[in-house]
Design a protein around this motif. Sequence first.
Motif, short mmCIF file in Angstrom:
data_model
loop_
_atom_site.label_atom_id
_atom_site.label_comp_id
_atom_site.label_asym_id
_atom_site.label_seq_id
_atom_site.Cartn_x
_atom_site.Cartn_y
_atom_site.Cartn_z
N ALA A 173 7.23 8.11 8.74
CA ALA A 173 7.56 7.24 8.61
C ALA A 173 9.02 6.25 8.02
O ALA A 173 9.15 4.92 7.55
N MET B 239 9.45 -2.46 12.24
CA MET B 239 8.34 -2.01 12.03
C MET B 239 6.70 -2.23 12.12
O MET B 239 5.82 -1.90 12.57
N ARG C 91 4.41 3.44 11.83
CA ARG C 91 5.14 3.04 11.37
C ARG C 91 4.78 1.15 11.12
O ARG C 91 5.07 0.84 10.41
N LYS C 92 3.87 1.14 11.95
CA LYS C 92 3.59 0.17 11.50
C LYS C 92 2.48 -0.54 11.01
O LYS C 92 1.88 -0.87 9.43
N GLN D 105 14.40 -3.46 8.18
CA GLN D 105 13.71 -1.89 9.25
C GLN D 105 12.07 -2.14 9.15
O GLN D 105 11.39 -2.09 10.17
#
Length: 532
Positions: free
Chosen positions: A306, A195, A377-378, A191
Motif C-alpha cells: 500500500a 486510500m 490502503r485504508k 493519495q
Amino acid sequence: MKTTKFVQWYSTAEWKEVFRKVYSDDKQAMQEAYKKMCIWNARSPNLPAGVESTMELLQVMLCDEKCDNRSYSEKDLALMYSSAILRFLNHLKSMHRTLEDNKVASLYDMAMDYGLPDWIINLRHEASHQCSLPSIHLLRSAQVIAFDWLKANYWAKVAAEMDDVIVAHVEESENMKNKVKTLLTLWQATQIQIMMRRYSIKDIPNENLRYHLEYALNTNDICITNGSVQLNELLQEVDCEGTNTTKVTKVRKVLKEIFENLVPKERTNTENTERILVDSLIQSELFIPKDYDSNLFVKDDTLNSAFSSLWASLLVAYHEADLSTDIVHALVTFINKCKEPPQQLIAACWLSHLCQSLLNAARNCSTITRTKPGKIRKLLALNLLRKEHLRKDSVEFLFSNDLAPLLLTADHSLRNTILENTVNESVLNANPFSRIYLESLIDLLNPPLTISAKEDLLKLVDLYTNTSDHFAQSETSEIFTLDSLKQVTTDNNADFSMEVDEEEPNAICGWTKDHGIGGWSKCALGCLPSSR
C-alpha cells in the motif's frame, strides 16, 4: 570531477567559435576573435589566464601585420611583443608552485616543466633588466612559440572538458522548488484521501487541501502564493463543508499532468530542473518517512504494497521523464549520508524495489496480482493520519499482500555511466543496508558483470559489512593468539623454546594479543581493525 564556474562568454559554442577564429589563417576572423575577447574582458577583468595571454599575443601579432591599417615602428612593436611575452610568462609563473613548500620555483624549472625553450626566459630578463630590448626577430619567434603553446595546453584541453550549465535566476529556481515541493505534497495528501475512500472533493475534511485541489483543477497549475505548503497542514481533519463534487481521482490525474509539464522535454541544459525534481522527491515527507513507525512501511526488507502504491503512478511519470537513473543515484547518496537507520532501511527498500521494477521492465515480466488492496490502503492511511504504533496483528495484515513491481516500460533507457558510478559508490561506501539492493543494482549494468565477478563483489561487501554467514563466529569458536601458540609448544615438549618479553608485545613478528574480532565495518577496504 567537473566543477561549474561563472564565465564571461555566453555559451560553449561562443567560446569554441573564438578558439576557431583565433587559430585560423583568416586575418578578418582573427580580428573578430580579438574583439570578442575584448568584450569578455569588459564584462569582467578577471579573464582566465589562457584567454588573457592569447588576447595580448594576438593583439601584437595583428598590429605587426598592419591589420588595423596603422604602421608601427620596430621599437614600438618590440615594446608590445616584450610586454605580451612578459605577461604570458608571469601568468605561468603564478600557476607554477612547488608541491612541498608552496614557493615559486625558478623560471627555468618552470620552462622545463611546461616544455618551453629556456631562451624565452632569457628574453624576459633582457626585456626587464637590460637597457636595450631583444631583437624583433627573436620576439616574433617567441610569440609564435607562446601562441602555439596556448593552443595545445589551454584551448584544446579546455575545449575537451567544457560543458554548458545555464544557471536559472535565483527567483525562478526558488519558484520551481516551491512548485515541485507543493505538487508532491498535494500528491501525498490526495493519495491518502483516496486510500481513505474519500472519492470527491466535498468529502475532504480540510479546507486548505480542498482549496489547493480546486485551484489545480481550474488553472492546471499549482498555487505557490505563500510558498510551499506542509503536509500536516493538508491532513488536519476539521469540520467544514465542501461543495465541489469533482472526483479526487480526476484531481490526481491533473496533478500528474502538471508534473509532466514541469519535466523538460529534452536533456539539454536542464540539470537544475532535473535536480530539483529528484531532490524534492527524496525529501518528500512520505517517500522516506521520518516521524512515523517504520513498521508501517517495511517488513523483512520489503516495502508495504500500500505504501508503494501511494507513489507508484508518480514514479512511473519520473521513469517516463528518463529520471529513473537519477533517482537510483540519489537514493544511494542518501543511504550513504543518512545517519538514521530507519530511514536508511526505507531508502534501501525503495532502491531495491525500483531496481527490480526496472529489471522486470527490461525482461518484460508480468506483474503480481494484488488481493484486498482497498482495506490495506485504508489501514495505512489511518495510521499515517494518527501517527500511532501498530499492533502486531495490524502489521501482519498490512504486509499480507505481495509487493507488485512498478509498471515501468523498457522504452526509456538508463544512463550506464551514472549506473557504473552508482555501483562504485555503493561498494566503496558499503553498509549493512547495501545487501538489500546491491545485487539488483548490479544487474542493471550493461554490459553485465560476469556471474563470478558479481558473486565475488557481493561476498566482499558481505564480509566488509559483517553480514556474511560464512565468516560468522560461533559462540564456541576459539580465538588463537600468541599465548595459545606458547601453550601448544609447552604441552608438546617441542624441541625449540620461545621467549617473549611481556613488556614488548611487538617483539615477535609484530604480534599482539587479540581481544576479539570486531570493528570491521569501521575500516576501509583492505585495512585491518588493528591498523586503525
